[in-house]
Design a protein around this motif. Structure first.
Motif, mmCIF file in Angstrom:
data_model
loop_
_atom_site.group_PDB
_atom_site.id
_atom_site.type_symbol
_atom_site.label_atom_id
_atom_site.label_comp_id
_atom_site.label_asym_id
_atom_site.label_seq_id
_atom_site.Cartn_x
_atom_site.Cartn_y
_atom_site.Cartn_z
ATOM 1 N N GLY A 207 0.818 -1.213 0.000
ATOM 2 C CA GLY A 207 0.000 0.000 0.000
ATOM 3 C C GLY A 207 0.848 1.257 0.000
ATOM 4 O O GLY A 207 0.839 2.041 0.960
ATOM 5 N N ILE A 208 1.602 1.473 -1.054
ATOM 6 C CA ILE A 208 2.486 2.630 -1.157
ATOM 7 C C ILE A 208 1.665 3.908 -1.247
ATOM 8 O O ILE A 208 0.672 3.978 -1.983
ATOM 9 C CB ILE A 208 3.400 2.508 -2.391
ATOM 10 C CG1 ILE A 208 4.194 1.187 -2.340
ATOM 11 C CG2 ILE A 208 4.348 3.696 -2.474
ATOM 12 C CD1 ILE A 208 5.084 1.029 -1.140
ATOM 13 N N THR A 209 2.070 4.926 -0.507
ATOM 14 C CA THR A 209 1.368 6.201 -0.501
ATOM 15 C C THR A 209 2.208 7.292 -1.151
ATOM 16 O O THR A 209 3.413 7.154 -1.310
ATOM 17 C CB THR A 209 1.015 6.623 0.938
ATOM 18 O OG1 THR A 209 2.220 6.674 1.717
ATOM 19 C CG2 THR A 209 0.045 5.638 1.567
ATOM 20 N N ASP A 210 1.549 8.367 -1.506
ATOM 21 C CA ASP A 210 2.205 9.472 -2.213
ATOM 22 C C ASP A 210 2.714 10.503 -1.220
ATOM 23 O O ASP A 210 2.273 11.643 -1.190
ATOM 24 C CB ASP A 210 1.220 10.117 -3.190
ATOM 25 C CG ASP A 210 1.896 11.132 -4.102
ATOM 26 O OD1 ASP A 210 3.133 11.115 -4.184
ATOM 27 O OD2 ASP A 210 1.168 11.934 -4.721
ATOM 28 N N THR A 211 3.666 10.096 -0.399
ATOM 29 C CA THR A 211 4.258 11.008 0.577
ATOM 30 C C THR A 211 5.772 10.889 0.497
ATOM 31 O O THR A 211 6.307 9.784 0.350
ATOM 32 C CB THR A 211 3.810 10.684 2.015
ATOM 33 O OG1 THR A 211 4.086 9.296 2.293
ATOM 34 C CG2 THR A 211 2.323 10.943 2.201
ATOM 35 N N PRO A 212 6.487 12.001 0.581
ATOM 36 C CA PRO A 212 7.947 11.921 0.594
ATOM 37 C C PRO A 212 8.434 11.304 1.898
ATOM 38 O O PRO A 212 7.679 11.195 2.873
ATOM 39 C CB PRO A 212 8.371 13.380 0.468
ATOM 40 C CG PRO A 212 7.238 14.155 1.030
ATOM 41 C CD PRO A 212 6.002 13.382 0.712
ATOM 42 N N GLY A 213 9.678 10.900 1.921
ATOM 43 C CA GLY A 213 10.254 10.313 3.129
ATOM 44 C C GLY A 213 11.732 10.610 3.214
ATOM 45 O O GLY A 213 12.382 10.953 2.223
ATOM 46 N N GLY A 214 12.283 10.477 4.402
ATOM 47 C CA GLY A 214 13.696 10.752 4.611
ATOM 48 C C GLY A 214 14.581 9.586 4.221
ATOM 49 O O GLY A 214 14.114 8.469 3.993
ATOM 50 N N LEU A 215 15.870 9.851 4.151
ATOM 51 C CA LEU A 215 16.868 8.792 4.018
ATOM 52 C C LEU A 215 17.035 8.173 5.396
ATOM 53 O O LEU A 215 17.265 8.877 6.372
ATOM 54 C CB LEU A 215 18.192 9.365 3.537
ATOM 55 C CG LEU A 215 19.350 8.365 3.464
ATOM 56 C CD1 LEU A 215 19.118 7.359 2.347
ATOM 57 C CD2 LEU A 215 20.676 9.080 3.293
ATOM 58 N N LYS A 216 16.893 6.864 5.491
ATOM 59 C CA LYS A 216 17.010 6.195 6.786
ATOM 60 C C LYS A 216 18.164 5.210 6.779
ATOM 61 O O LYS A 216 18.406 4.526 5.788
ATOM 62 C CB LYS A 216 15.713 5.449 7.142
ATOM 63 C CG LYS A 216 15.725 4.916 8.582
ATOM 64 C CD LYS A 216 14.420 4.233 8.933
ATOM 65 C CE LYS A 216 14.316 2.851 8.319
ATOM 66 N NZ LYS A 216 13.109 2.127 8.769
ATOM 67 N N LEU A 217 18.864 5.134 7.919
ATOM 68 C CA LEU A 217 19.915 4.151 8.141
ATOM 69 C C LEU A 217 19.480 3.249 9.280
ATOM 70 O O LEU A 217 19.024 3.728 10.323
ATOM 71 C CB LEU A 217 21.240 4.835 8.464
ATOM 72 C CG LEU A 217 21.745 5.833 7.423
ATOM 73 C CD1 LEU A 217 23.060 6.455 7.891
ATOM 74 C CD2 LEU A 217 21.904 5.182 6.062
ATOM 75 N N GLN A 218 19.641 1.964 9.092
ATOM 76 C CA GLN A 218 19.104 0.987 10.038
ATOM 77 C C GLN A 218 20.129 0.588 11.096
ATOM 78 O O GLN A 218 21.297 0.324 10.789
ATOM 79 C CB GLN A 218 18.654 -0.243 9.262
ATOM 80 C CG GLN A 218 17.854 -1.247 10.061
ATOM 81 C CD GLN A 218 17.386 -2.392 9.184
ATOM 82 O OE1 GLN A 218 18.183 -3.039 8.519
ATOM 83 N NE2 GLN A 218 16.092 -2.633 9.183
ATOM 84 N N ALA A 219 19.673 0.542 12.330
ATOM 85 C CA ALA A 219 20.452 -0.011 13.441
ATOM 86 C C ALA A 219 20.000 -1.449 13.665
ATOM 87 O O ALA A 219 18.812 -1.698 13.856
ATOM 88 C CB ALA A 219 20.230 0.814 14.708
ATOM 89 N N GLU A 220 20.956 -2.383 13.621
ATOM 90 C CA GLU A 220 20.614 -3.792 13.836
ATOM 91 C C GLU A 220 21.509 -4.434 14.879
ATOM 92 O O GLU A 220 21.623 -5.656 14.954
ATOM 93 C CB GLU A 220 20.722 -4.566 12.513
ATOM 94 C CG GLU A 220 19.579 -4.276 11.555
ATOM 95 C CD GLU A 220 18.789 -5.518 11.197
ATOM 96 O OE1 GLU A 220 18.692 -6.439 12.044
ATOM 97 O OE2 GLU A 220 18.277 -5.564 10.072
ATOM 98 N N GLY A 221 22.190 -3.600 15.677
ATOM 99 C CA GLY A 221 23.048 -4.143 16.713
ATOM 100 C C GLY A 221 24.384 -4.633 16.206
ATOM 101 O O GLY A 221 25.000 -5.508 16.818
ATOM 102 N N HIS A 222 24.852 -4.061 15.091
ATOM 103 C CA HIS A 222 26.132 -4.461 14.499
ATOM 104 C C HIS A 222 27.007 -3.239 14.271
ATOM 105 O O HIS A 222 26.514 -2.114 14.144
ATOM 106 C CB HIS A 222 25.901 -5.169 13.156
ATOM 107 C CG HIS A 222 25.153 -6.453 13.274
ATOM 108 N ND1 HIS A 222 25.771 -7.683 13.350
ATOM 109 C CD2 HIS A 222 23.816 -6.714 13.337
ATOM 110 C CE1 HIS A 222 24.869 -8.633 13.444
ATOM 111 N NE2 HIS A 222 23.667 -8.082 13.435
ATOM 112 N N ASN A 223 28.314 -3.472 14.182
ATOM 113 C CA ASN A 223 29.263 -2.389 13.938
ATOM 114 C C ASN A 223 29.375 -2.129 12.432
ATOM 115 O O ASN A 223 30.296 -2.604 11.765
ATOM 116 C CB ASN A 223 30.628 -2.730 14.531
ATOM 117 C CG ASN A 223 30.588 -2.797 16.046
ATOM 118 O OD1 ASN A 223 30.056 -1.906 16.698
ATOM 119 N ND2 ASN A 223 31.134 -3.868 16.600
#
Length: 243
Positions: A207-223
């Motif tokens: 269900g993709i919507t027509d809204t902009p979004g930020g660049l995200k970086l994921q934290a997964e508990g790794h270096n």
């Protein structure tokens, strides 16, 4: 004869400098981290500002870099401490450099906080390194390996809508360490559920919507380390992200 310089928008690979009209999202300073980024307020958020991602010495070159190993994400709890830009984007050119310090290190680069370009050592499947997650094979051959800086250079075009209905899917062209690995690749959905990103909980990620979004970086508990992150906003009239 004077050599003809390659246009900045076409330069790719580790160390690629930003063009003059790009926004520098992270330059190794606390100021850039806290000015341009915040925690993603998703359903699994388990921390609070200020951002707890540590600035550490670059293990290869000079300067400081940021480590995605936020304590709140220990055990691979994605969505608990992901960081996202305060500014939201539609079409853009992105450059980002990443280094995985340990075997199996896991993170992710999310375009519009929706579509993940995977960061995962040791995985060459559709869920693996450099894949448009679950939609393309991993271009693992382009990965330099543990302890080495790698670069993603990409042009992204947001999905297009008419009367509230998606008429063109999101699209991306990606260079991985200077090698073009995805060309005008369409993206179907958000993977990983509601804890993954915007629209992940909408109709199973479809269900993709027509809204902009930020660049995200994921934290997964790794270096997993990041540096030299810059973005240039674009306005792509046609469905073509090639560069």
């Amino acid at each position: 004869m004077t050599p003809i310089a390659t246009p900045l928008y076409a330069q790719v690979g580790v160390g690629t400098p930003p063009p003059g009209d790009a926004k520098i999202l992270f330059d190794g300073t606390k100021q850039s981290l806290h000015t341009h980024w915040t925690y993603w307020e998703g359903p699994r958020l388990a921390t609070s500002l200020p951002i707890k991602w540590a600035l550490v010495k670059d293990p290869v070159d000079k300067g400081m870099v940021v480590n995605s190993n936020d304590p709140a994400a220990a055990g691979g709890k994605y969505g608990a401490a992901d960081i996202v830009t305060k500014q939201k984007f539609r079409d853009f050119r992105l450059h980002i450099e990443l280094l995985i310090a340990n075997k199996g290190g896991n993170s992710g680069v999310y375009l519009q906080n929706r579509y993940e370009i995977q960061v995962l050592d040791g995985d060459s499947t559709k869920h693996g390194m450099g894949a448009v997650i679950n939609e393309t094979p991993s271009p693992y051959h382009a990965y330099k390996g543990l302890g080495q800086w790698n670069a993603y250079d990409l042009v992204f075009r947001a999905a297009r809508f008419k009367n509230g209905r998606r008429i063109e899917k999101a699209m991306v062209t990606l260079y991985f360490n200077g090698i073009k690995v995805h060309h005008n690749q369409t993206i179907n959905q958000v993977w990983g559920g509601r804890n993954s990103g915007i629209d992940g909980g909408n109709n199973g990620g479809k269900g993709i919507t027509d809204t902009p979004g930020g660049l995200k970086l994921q934290a997964e508990g790794h270096n997993v380390l990041y540096r030299n992150i810059w973005i240039k906003e674009l306005d792509l009239k046609t469905a073509d992200t090639d560069f």
